[in-house]
Design a protein around this motif. Sequence first.
Motif, short mmCIF file in Angstrom:
data_model
loop_
_atom_site.label_atom_id
_atom_site.label_comp_id
_atom_site.label_asym_id
_atom_site.label_seq_id
_atom_site.Cartn_x
_atom_site.Cartn_y
_atom_site.Cartn_z
N TYR A 1 30.85 -87.10 -29.72
CA TYR A 1 29.96 -86.55 -30.75
C TYR A 1 30.01 -87.44 -31.99
CZ TYR A 1 27.90 -83.45 -34.21
OH TYR A 1 27.10 -82.94 -35.20
N TYR A 2 31.20 -87.91 -32.36
CA TYR A 2 31.37 -88.69 -33.59
C TYR A 2 31.21 -90.18 -33.33
CZ TYR A 2 33.06 -84.36 -35.63
OH TYR A 2 33.14 -83.08 -36.07
N ALA B 1 29.08 -91.53 -38.94
CA ALA B 1 30.04 -90.46 -39.22
C ALA B 1 31.27 -91.06 -39.88
CB ALA B 1 30.43 -89.75 -37.94
N VAL C 1 36.04 -90.56 -35.86
CA VAL C 1 35.20 -91.63 -35.35
C VAL C 1 35.99 -92.90 -35.04
CG1 VAL C 1 34.64 -92.61 -37.60
CG2 VAL C 1 32.99 -92.81 -35.75
N PRO D 1 22.72 -85.99 -35.06
CA PRO D 1 23.89 -85.13 -35.29
C PRO D 1 23.95 -84.58 -36.72
CG PRO D 1 24.51 -87.42 -35.44
CD PRO D 1 23.08 -87.42 -35.01
N SER D 2 24.76 -83.54 -36.87
CA SER D 2 25.01 -82.95 -38.19
C SER D 2 26.44 -83.26 -38.58
CB SER D 2 24.79 -81.43 -38.14
OG SER D 2 25.09 -80.84 -39.39
N TYR D 3 26.67 -84.46 -39.14
CA TYR D 3 28.02 -84.89 -39.48
C TYR D 3 28.46 -84.32 -40.83
CZ TYR D 3 27.65 -88.43 -35.78
OH TYR D 3 27.51 -89.08 -34.57
N LEU E 1 29.82 -88.77 -44.07
CA LEU E 1 29.16 -90.02 -43.69
C LEU E 1 29.89 -91.20 -44.33
CD1 LEU E 1 25.40 -89.04 -44.11
CD2 LEU E 1 26.70 -89.16 -41.98
N LYS F 1 32.61 -76.62 -39.81
CA LYS F 1 32.08 -77.66 -38.94
C LYS F 1 33.07 -78.81 -38.82
CE LYS F 1 28.59 -79.94 -40.64
NZ LYS F 1 27.19 -80.22 -41.04
N ALA F 2 33.79 -79.07 -39.91
CA ALA F 2 34.77 -80.16 -39.93
C ALA F 2 36.16 -79.69 -39.52
CB ALA F 2 34.82 -80.77 -41.33
N ARG G 1 28.53 -77.09 -30.56
CA ARG G 1 27.77 -78.14 -29.88
C ARG G 1 27.51 -77.80 -28.41
NH1 ARG G 1 31.23 -79.68 -34.30
NH2 ARG G 1 29.93 -80.88 -35.70
#
Length: 428
Positions: A10-11, A15, A20, A45-47, A50, A87-88, A117
């Motif tokens: 995903y990452y 990101a 990552v 994606p919704s990171y 960034l 989310k994080a 996800r």
Amino acid sequence: MKKKILIVSYYWPPAGGPGVQRWLKFTKYLPEYGFEPFVYIPENPSYPILDDSLEKEISSKVKILKNRIWEPYQIAEKISKKNKNYKAGQFETEKKESLISQLSVFIRGNFFIPDARKYWIQPSINFLEKFLNNHEIDYLVTTGPPHSMHMIGLGLKERFPLLKWIADFRDPWTQISYYSQLKLTSWADKKHKFLEKKVLQKADLILSTSYTDKVNFEKLGAKKVSCITNGFDSESQINLPSSSLFILSYVGMLETLRNPTNLWEVLQDLLLNNENFKKDFQLRFVGKIADSILEKIKHSSLKDHTTILGYVSHEEAIQEMNQSNLLLITNFPEEKSKGIIPGKLFEYLASNKTILSLGYPDSDVKKILQETQAGEHFTFDDYDKLKSFILDEYLKWKNNLPTNKVYSTQKFHRKELTKKLVECLEGL
């Protein structure tokens, strides 16, 4: 002939954050060992963080596959801003948690299994099935969290039973520190554990990032587990001119649950009773710090000795590490944190600066610090030992005594870790 490896993640840049780094670096060095890497990532994606600077680190030899993803976070963040933290993977414990926050956590844990996800699982299986039918892929890697990536791997393994599948757990699933805070029903708890066990038993190899996690995965039924920690790369090994101040830096995210209150008390003690220390000392925060921690510091004698930089790029974070005298790392004081090895530890090691660690007494971090002789580990109850340690380090700096060492860290270089990964793959 090159071996082909497909990584489902995903990452990926842009990101930011530690999630990552792992496979960004593995894919950098895998071609040197005869591997051709493909990376499958979400197109939209919704990171939570960034960092555009990481995009230039993507190897030109990596082939990227993208597929659109639908995530419920845009809706969730309108209901409560804290859903961006969830989310994080940030779950703060507050005395008066709002009903909306409680409801958000309940929905996240019970309706989005294994995580939000989940809606990318079936589209990804269908997309990658077509890809695998047209390409001879030797190894499939799924890296989580989010653990929906492992569900993609499980689905593909069922359709391609001869494909070698490696499930890489950057963090545990049901044994992660915040699992108990998800407000799970007994049904949801059983569902999480059922899916976790299925992944652990069906994957040809489980990768852990800590020694304790390896043992725990074996206890949960994994048939083959290898521990490959995170590490540092060559850009972490830089030399910068020393500051005119004695700097203690914390780099990364610091939540309330990992707040080293005894350290702040020790520092205030030193500021009050040592005029030279008061004149020379600076505390620096590089990254996101919990509001509750910052609020207490603002109302203490540390206020005038604290610099808050907020989130910076990975490059800038490394520069901050290299300009510090002491580097702080903290963990939860409970036993469940024993196997947590924050990724920044390895870049701390690469800086050759002294590391000050606080957390559970018998932790994997302590084991690494003892092995490398790179610093000291303390518990959240230590006071006198911690004070003595900081004062000793300060006096070395004040008297121009050598404080930097060349630690035995080469085994944690990303290239060496990639070599270990290749040995694991070739052993399947």
